[in-house]
Design a protein around this motif. Structure first.
Motif, mmCIF file in Angstrom:
data_model
loop_
_atom_site.group_PDB
_atom_site.id
_atom_site.type_symbol
_atom_site.label_atom_id
_atom_site.label_comp_id
_atom_site.label_asym_id
_atom_site.label_seq_id
_atom_site.Cartn_x
_atom_site.Cartn_y
_atom_site.Cartn_z
ATOM 1 N N GLY A 112 7.467 8.016 -12.992
ATOM 2 C CA GLY A 112 7.493 6.681 -12.818
ATOM 3 C C GLY A 112 8.026 6.320 -11.396
ATOM 4 O O GLY A 112 8.642 7.232 -10.578
ATOM 5 N N LEU A 113 8.189 4.901 -10.927
ATOM 6 C CA LEU A 113 8.509 4.651 -9.736
ATOM 7 C C LEU A 113 9.281 3.316 -9.481
ATOM 8 O O LEU A 113 9.111 2.395 -10.338
ATOM 9 C CB LEU A 113 7.282 4.152 -8.776
ATOM 10 C CG LEU A 113 6.980 4.803 -7.345
ATOM 11 C CD1 LEU A 113 7.312 6.352 -7.276
ATOM 12 C CD2 LEU A 113 5.400 4.768 -7.207
ATOM 13 N N ILE A 114 10.737 3.593 -8.743
ATOM 14 C CA ILE A 114 11.518 2.522 -8.761
ATOM 15 C C ILE A 114 11.241 2.116 -7.107
ATOM 16 O O ILE A 114 11.555 3.016 -6.186
ATOM 17 C CB ILE A 114 12.906 2.747 -8.654
ATOM 18 C CG1 ILE A 114 12.968 3.011 -10.285
ATOM 19 C CG2 ILE A 114 13.633 1.670 -8.592
ATOM 20 C CD1 ILE A 114 14.414 3.469 -10.820
ATOM 21 N N LEU A 115 10.788 0.959 -6.969
ATOM 22 C CA LEU A 115 10.209 0.458 -5.540
ATOM 23 C C LEU A 115 10.771 -0.754 -5.106
ATOM 24 O O LEU A 115 10.650 -1.895 -5.678
ATOM 25 C CB LEU A 115 8.853 0.551 -5.507
ATOM 26 C CG LEU A 115 7.806 0.034 -4.278
ATOM 27 C CD1 LEU A 115 8.063 1.127 -3.352
ATOM 28 C CD2 LEU A 115 6.506 0.191 -4.973
ATOM 29 N N ALA A 116 11.194 -0.567 -3.729
ATOM 30 C CA ALA A 116 11.492 -1.703 -3.195
ATOM 31 C C ALA A 116 10.589 -2.071 -2.059
ATOM 32 O O ALA A 116 10.792 -1.407 -0.876
ATOM 33 C CB ALA A 116 13.139 -1.679 -2.451
ATOM 34 N N LEU A 117 9.827 -2.904 -2.177
ATOM 35 C CA LEU A 117 8.449 -3.180 -1.311
ATOM 36 C C LEU A 117 8.987 -3.561 0.227
ATOM 37 O O LEU A 117 9.976 -4.152 0.388
ATOM 38 C CB LEU A 117 7.627 -4.260 -1.929
ATOM 39 C CG LEU A 117 6.900 -4.027 -3.274
ATOM 40 C CD1 LEU A 117 6.596 -5.452 -3.840
ATOM 41 C CD2 LEU A 117 5.822 -2.892 -3.129
ATOM 42 N N THR A 118 8.352 -3.281 0.906
ATOM 43 C CA THR A 118 8.376 -3.721 2.485
ATOM 44 C C THR A 118 7.762 -5.099 2.756
ATOM 45 O O THR A 118 7.820 -5.578 3.826
ATOM 46 C CB THR A 118 7.827 -2.468 3.384
ATOM 47 O OG1 THR A 118 6.266 -2.579 3.261
ATOM 48 C CG2 THR A 118 8.153 -1.286 3.380
ATOM 49 N N GLU A 119 7.164 -5.291 1.608
ATOM 50 C CA GLU A 119 6.125 -6.693 1.943
ATOM 51 C C GLU A 119 5.901 -7.338 0.575
ATOM 52 O O GLU A 119 5.614 -6.717 -0.219
ATOM 53 C CB GLU A 119 4.976 -6.106 2.540
ATOM 54 C CG GLU A 119 4.009 -7.161 3.047
ATOM 55 C CD GLU A 119 4.388 -7.611 4.487
ATOM 56 O OE1 GLU A 119 4.517 -8.991 4.716
ATOM 57 O OE2 GLU A 119 4.692 -6.795 5.371
ATOM 58 N N SER A 120 6.295 -8.714 0.171
ATOM 59 C CA SER A 120 6.164 -9.130 -1.197
ATOM 60 C C SER A 120 4.922 -10.023 -1.102
ATOM 61 O O SER A 120 4.565 -10.165 -2.271
ATOM 62 C CB SER A 120 7.294 -10.209 -1.178
ATOM 63 O OG SER A 120 8.616 -9.493 -1.591
ATOM 64 N N ALA A 121 4.056 -10.132 -0.078
ATOM 65 C CA ALA A 121 2.657 -10.831 -0.171
ATOM 66 C C ALA A 121 1.864 -10.167 -1.338
ATOM 67 O O ALA A 121 1.489 -9.082 -1.080
ATOM 68 C CB ALA A 121 1.953 -10.961 1.274
ATOM 69 N N PRO A 122 1.122 -11.228 -1.930
ATOM 70 C CA PRO A 122 0.347 -10.614 -3.063
ATOM 71 C C PRO A 122 -0.895 -9.853 -2.506
ATOM 72 O O PRO A 122 -1.318 -8.759 -3.027
ATOM 73 C CB PRO A 122 -0.344 -12.083 -3.742
ATOM 74 C CG PRO A 122 0.777 -12.941 -3.439
ATOM 75 C CD PRO A 122 1.337 -12.755 -2.233
ATOM 76 N N GLU A 123 -1.362 -10.191 -1.224
ATOM 77 C CA GLU A 123 -2.613 -9.673 -0.885
ATOM 78 C C GLU A 123 -2.240 -8.283 -0.347
ATOM 79 O O GLU A 123 -3.090 -7.486 -0.265
ATOM 80 C CB GLU A 123 -3.172 -10.307 0.469
ATOM 81 C CG GLU A 123 -2.331 -10.967 1.807
ATOM 82 C CD GLU A 123 -1.545 -12.071 1.159
ATOM 83 O OE1 GLU A 123 -1.484 -12.605 -0.042
ATOM 84 O OE2 GLU A 123 -1.119 -12.938 2.175
ATOM 85 N N TYR A 124 -0.976 -7.931 -0.107
ATOM 86 C CA TYR A 124 -0.349 -6.937 0.312
ATOM 87 C C TYR A 124 -0.153 -5.921 -0.886
ATOM 88 O O TYR A 124 -0.627 -4.578 -1.092
ATOM 89 C CB TYR A 124 0.793 -6.624 1.034
ATOM 90 C CG TYR A 124 1.621 -5.227 1.091
ATOM 91 C CD1 TYR A 124 1.027 -4.200 2.260
ATOM 92 C CD2 TYR A 124 2.502 -5.053 0.424
ATOM 93 C CE1 TYR A 124 1.507 -3.335 2.428
ATOM 94 C CE2 TYR A 124 3.137 -3.575 0.735
ATOM 95 C CZ TYR A 124 2.628 -2.730 1.807
ATOM 96 O OH TYR A 124 3.092 -1.503 1.805
ATOM 97 N N THR A 125 0.549 -6.441 -2.104
ATOM 98 C CA THR A 125 0.826 -5.697 -3.017
ATOM 99 C C THR A 125 -0.500 -5.612 -4.156
ATOM 100 O O THR A 125 -0.683 -4.400 -4.561
ATOM 101 C CB THR A 125 1.851 -6.274 -4.077
ATOM 102 O OG1 THR A 125 1.590 -7.810 -4.193
ATOM 103 C CG2 THR A 125 3.142 -6.398 -3.203
ATOM 104 N N ALA A 126 -1.539 -6.481 -4.045
ATOM 105 C CA ALA A 126 -2.702 -6.125 -4.695
ATOM 106 C C ALA A 126 -3.326 -4.918 -4.389
ATOM 107 O O ALA A 126 -3.719 -4.180 -5.185
ATOM 108 C CB ALA A 126 -3.687 -7.084 -4.469
#
Lengths: 368, 368
Positions: free
Chosen positions: B134-148
């Motif tokens: 599993g992964l605990i992740l602090a994204l570099t970017e919150s935008a939906p088009e990125y996370t998708a």
DNA sequence: GCTTCCAAGCGAAACGTTTCGCTATGGCGA
DNA sequence: TCGCCATAGCGAAACGTTTCGCTTGGAAGC
């Protein structure tokens, strides 16, 4: 919809990953050829290479590192065992180590021992079953009789950081702690202090032992006698340090300055000074150790000995990878110099106390 | 002696580890029985159990986690992907996460993205080949088009920390950022400030967006209009924040207070204020965000919004392990309240400036 | 046209476990 | 005494790779 369609919870998550077989099938070649192509271990015709690479992209293949490790008999994992990543010094060290490791294709397993030998040994067991390729280790204990036991239970290359272990057959990277402490205490002496309290952390690890030695060296160099009553060892946290400093401040002939062995201790000492109704540096001077960006924005800005934490972490990985590549020469012991930054927390002692000290001390202090 | 006896450098180090075969041979049983004994998956006679355990001790066997993982099709590895472990907030989060994971038998792989999406994606690839559970992740970017894009490339359970991603099918843990910012700004308004500068970090991540929203909410609640000219976004480090604050201080009608979105930014702003020949809090008030023990020993002690970093790390592991045990219900989004600590860096605006503001502002500020 | 050689690709074993299904042993009831 | 069942223990397959040595086919040399 929220409960019926889900027969097995995990199914949706753990997508069935593509294997090298799938790639082979998709490309119409054998798995041996796929492996050879991907690892570049054999000549493969340009046309076939392209077909394999296409197939990889098509089935979304990522090699199974577990299977690779098993077959190759080695992992790309490095264990990083530190007392506490929350300590900014170790955080900087870890950051640099992780960065260097990842640049060379290694991944870092993080462990916090909390200065607890039992946790340390538990983590070592864990690292062993994880079959890490090597270990970067800040010991909880520097004594040879302790480390001797570890030496025979660890079967991979080790680089010690921060804490060194005399006699252990491992590389080590640390600061020149004694010199750093010597400079800080010498600075206090030059400012005119004669009674300099020393508040230290756990003295079962080498950096503290070395800083204590540096403290003594500075006193000796100035022909000041070492007064054990002015020294407190084994302060595990800032609370312990506060109490220790408090006791020293209650002495009839109290210190006019404190050398502290790390940041946590420094904080406790500062608190004790203030609780005692005294001001730093007007009444009492303090020097810190470890160094971190916050020391300069503190109230007052703290005079500290800074350690090159990032260099230590970086160098540790460097040495470890040397070993992993087969180097079998004598253990290397790298020592980096510290930087001594004079800021606002160290000043001359207040005149009246300088008098008292001069009157009470064995060697009258020349007013500078 | 230094070159001839060493045929293969590694030989001395990587001691040939005992396998389950060795244990079986030593105990005079089959490897299946050893496995059953060690894992407790089958009944084994007491006498035999003892014999096996003895054999384990005798040959110094530690199970090969690699082989176990391969066979079991799952690892006990958790990926922890953070912007920078050197940031005390993330250090505290990592510390708690590692502690919780290790208590449950998991090991943590540490990665620092440095807020760089390319590094993030590289690390994700690495985590995939390491087959983390599993992964605990602090994204570099919150935008939906990125996370998708990430959602479909990650095949294991994920818990987002600090930065949330609207629409992503993952659990998340974060602070109530908007509320924290609102309280800080409201506090400044109550102290009498009317022109409150806002210096923010990268606004492509949710916490900053939320803190900006909280800043606006507080202004609106006090019927103060939002002036975009008083706000600077995207300060990646303290240097950028310093420049941003400097620009705001050069405004004809300069702010009398600053809300800052994190500690790095706070440091830069404080520096700018001082470089401008002003004092904090006498001339300019400042509030910080994130919270860490050093804020209270700073000069001046900083008024800050503190995040419960340890709780976030702990809770993230909790949620992740739920998923690993098969939970397949709707994504959970946990939000912890922040703590607002009023210290020395926030005071009333200097009277003369309050005058100026009153004269220039749309709504005359009542002298409180 | 035959042999020789080389390169490209393939089959299969092996890494160290877990686990399924089987065998052997002995106790017990009929 | 026989048959049956439960149980302790075993053999072998399988997990997904790498790698060794083999096959195959075509080019080159005579």
């Amino acid at each position: 919809m929220t409960g019926c369609t889900e027969i097995r919870g995990n199914e949706g998550w753990a997508a069935e990953m593509a294997t090298i077989r799938d790639v082979a099938r998709a490309a119409g070649v054998s798995i041996a050829t796929v492996s050879a192509t991907l690892n570049g271990t054999k000549n493969v015709s340009e046309e076939l290479r392209k077909r394999v690479l296409d197939a990889v992209g098509h089935v979304g293949y990522a090699p199974n590192g577990i299977a690779q490790s098993l077959k190759r008999g080695t992992t790309r994992l490095l264990g990083l065992i530190l007392p506490d990543i929350t300590n900014p010094y170790f955080a900087a060290l870890a950051r640099a180590a992780e960065s260097a490791a990842s640049a060379r294709g290694y991944t870092v397993l993080l462990c916090n021992t909390d200065e607890d030998a039992a946790k340390e040994s538990e983590y070592l067991r864990l690292m062993k079953t994880q079959r890490v390729a090597g270990l970067i280790l800040a010991l909880t204990e520097s004594a040879p009789e302790y480390t001797a036991g570890l030496v025979e239970m660890i079967a991979v290359p080790v680089v010690l950081v921060d804490r060194v272990a005399p006699g252990a057959p491992w590389d080590s990277v640390a600061s020149l702690n004694a010199d750093g402490a010597r400079r800080a205490v010498t600075h206090l002496i030059e400012r005119g202090h004669r009674r300099i309290g020393g508040v230290f952390g756990r003295d079962s690890v080498s950096p503290i032992q070395e800083r204590l030695a540096g403290y003594r060296t500075a006193l000796e160099a100035a022909s000041l006698s070492f007064d054990p009553g002015l020294v407190r060892l084994g302060c595990r946290d800032s609370e312990a340090a506060r109490k220790a400093a408090q006791a020293l401040l209650n002495l009839p002939d109290r210190p006019t300055a404190f050398f502290t062995s790390n940041n946590q201790v420094m904080l406790g000492v500062l608190q004790a000074v203030r609780n005692h109704g005294l001001a730093c540096p007007a009444d009492v001077s303090i020097t810190g150790f470890d160094g971190l960006s916050w020391a300069e924005v503190m109230n007052p800005p703290m005079t500290t000995v800074e350690q090159p934490a990032a260099m230590i972490g970086d160098q540790a990985v460097e040495l470890l990878l040397r070993r992993l590549e087969g180097a079998a020469d004598e253990p290397r012991h790298v020592r980096f110099p510290t930087e001594f930054l004079v800021r606002g927390s160290s000043a001359k002692p207040p005149p009246r106390l300088a008098q008292v000290v001069a009157g009470a001390g064995r060697r009258p202090a020349k007013p500078s």
